[in-house]
Enzyme design. Structure first.
Site, PDB file in Angstrom:
ATOM      1  N   ARG A 177      32.795  38.567  37.001  1.00  0.00           N
ATOM      2  CA  ARG A 177      31.954  38.310  35.817  1.00  0.00           C
ATOM      3  C   ARG A 177      31.289  36.929  35.845  1.00  0.00           C
ATOM      4  O   ARG A 177      31.173  36.247  34.826  1.00  0.00           O
ATOM      5  CB  ARG A 177      32.768  38.475  34.518  1.00  0.00           C
ATOM      6  CG  ARG A 177      33.371  39.844  34.339  1.00  0.00           C
ATOM      7  CD  ARG A 177      32.324  40.942  34.206  1.00  0.00           C
ATOM      8  NE  ARG A 177      32.971  42.239  34.316  1.00  0.00           N
ATOM      9  CZ  ARG A 177      33.048  42.945  35.454  1.00  0.00           C
ATOM     10  NH1 ARG A 177      32.479  42.504  36.568  1.00  0.00           N
ATOM     11  NH2 ARG A 177      33.664  44.101  35.478  1.00  0.00           N
ATOM     12  N   SER A 227      34.416  44.907  26.540  1.00  0.00           N
ATOM     13  CA  SER A 227      35.719  44.261  26.727  1.00  0.00           C
ATOM     14  C   SER A 227      35.607  42.788  26.364  1.00  0.00           C
ATOM     15  O   SER A 227      34.734  42.091  26.878  1.00  0.00           O
ATOM     16  CB  SER A 227      36.162  44.358  28.184  1.00  0.00           C
ATOM     17  OG  SER A 227      36.328  45.697  28.523  1.00  0.00           O
ATOM     18  N   GLU A 297      35.849  37.217  28.228  1.00  0.00           N
ATOM     19  CA  GLU A 297      34.712  37.648  29.053  1.00  0.00           C
ATOM     20  C   GLU A 297      33.444  37.483  28.209  1.00  0.00           C
ATOM     21  O   GLU A 297      32.374  37.103  28.694  1.00  0.00           O
ATOM     22  CB  GLU A 297      34.905  39.119  29.446  1.00  0.00           C
ATOM     23  CG  GLU A 297      33.704  39.710  30.163  1.00  0.00           C
ATOM     24  CD  GLU A 297      33.916  41.141  30.624  1.00  0.00           C
ATOM     25  OE1 GLU A 297      35.067  41.516  30.968  1.00  0.00           O
ATOM     26  OE2 GLU A 297      32.927  41.890  30.632  1.00  0.00           O
TER      27      GLU A 297
END
Ligand SMILES: Cc1cc2nc3c(=O)[nH]c(=O)nc-3n(C[C@H](O)[C@H](O)[C@H](O)COP(=O)(O)OP(=O)(O)OC[C@H]3O[C@@H](n4cnc5c(N)ncnc54)[C@H](O)[C@@H]3O)c2cc1C
Length: 301
Positions: A177, A227, A297
């Protein structure tokens, strides 16, 4: 005259759609966020360059937003200009039989469909991720074993002075990420992707399978940003949160999803403040009870 009025007026002259005091809740999948001083849809490279140069000269902050599907915008909004890439930045073309060029403002959905139409495999994982191609490169978005880094060959960008540049695959510093763009603050304008030939019926079947899994497991009926936490080494964030009995836990209108504990949903009137305090509680509980640190995230702006 407000400082951002300069940019607003310039955007109008350039023929870009521009709005003052625009609620960012309209531009995030969480449906949360206060107002931006100015919100501009930029349609060409020359307009983008002119706007960035003016921001630099007039010392005005700017923020690039894709589909707003991985961000939590403050309830106080953004003091500066929010830029969205539209028009030319949504164009997708076939460069040669295995190479696609895609504008950074195109959605991953449009790009995945284009690849399917061309009989090119490698992007099936992206079907169902509700972001733009620029946001996906910035984040190195991924799912079901695939990531943007597997298909991206080079990326074009513009710096704060309106100058173009390009970074090749090996220098994109893709990780979990993350990419080089998280550090350099350039605006990604377009992406070249190298893919492989595949049978359209197999590509379609994979896309359907992944989308079916998302629909089964994710609370897609509620606004969210996907998420919230990164996967900690050796565990799954959702499983840890569930194990701590936090499914359904809520702060104001923000709730840990009953369907997928890795998601925080907006049940109707959630504020950024609600989401942030719920995140803190989840992080504290999980650390105390399991010893795992949950890192966000989600990008908190
Ligand atoms: C229901 C749901 C499911 C999701 N599933 C997944 C998944 O499976 N895998 C996954 O990885 N993510 C997933 N996400 C998160 C998100 O969709 C991805 O991270 C996506 O790539 C973000 O793209 P965006 O255009 O919405 O970026 P935004 O949220 O708008 O922006 C994210 C960051 O990228 C920056 N940015 C955006 N565009 C540019 C640009 N052109 N140049 C430079 N910087 C830019 C922004 O400034 C911001 O810092 C999901 C989200 C939701 C809501």
């Amino acid at each position: 005259m407000d400082k951002t009025d300069i940019i607003f007026d310039l955007a109008k002259i350039l023929g870009c759609e521009a709005r003052k005091d625009e609620p960012l809740s309209r531009h995030t999948t969480f449906k949360i966020g206060g107002t931006a001083d100015a919100y501009i849809k930029v349609t060409t490279l020359s307009s983008l360059s002119a706007i960035l140069k003016e921001c630099e000269e007039s010392d005005i902050d700017y923020l690039i937003l894709g589909n707003g599907s991985n961000v939590l915008v403050s309830d106080d909004g953004y003091r500066g200009v929010v830029i969205r890439l539209d028009g030319d930045f949504r164009k997708i073309s076939l460069v040669d039989d295995t190479t696609i060029y895609c504008g950074a403002g195109a959605t991953l959905a449009a790009l995945s469909k284009f690849a399917l139409k061309c009989g090119l495999t490698g992007l099936e994982f992206a079907w169902g991720i509700p972001g733009t191609v620029g946001g996906a490169v910035f984040m190195n978005a991924g799912a079901y074993g695939g990531e943007m880094k597997d298909v991206v060959y080079s990326v074009s960008h513009m710096d704060k002075n309106g100058a173009m540049g390009r970074i090749e695959k090996d220098d994109l510093a893709f990780g979990y990420r993350t990419s080089v763009y998280r550090q350099n603050k350039y605006i990604i304008t377009g992406v070249t992707l190298r893919m492989s030939h595949g049978a359209p019926k197999d590509i379609r079947a994979k896309m359907d399978d992944y989308l079916g899994r998302r629909t089964d497991k994710q609370p897609l009926e509620y606004p969210s940003a996907g998420s919230v936490f990164k996967r900690p080494e050796g565990a799954f964030a959702g499983a840890l949160i569930e194990q701590c009995g936090l499914k359904g836990k809520s702060h104001g209108g923000a709730q840990v999803s009953e369907k997928h504990a890795g998601f925080i949903i907006n049940t109707g009137r959630a504020t950024a403040h609600d989401v942030k305090s719920l995140i803190r509680e989840v992080q504290t509980e999980v650390a105390d009870k399991t010893g795992y640190t949950l890192e966000c995230e989600l990008i908190i702006l």
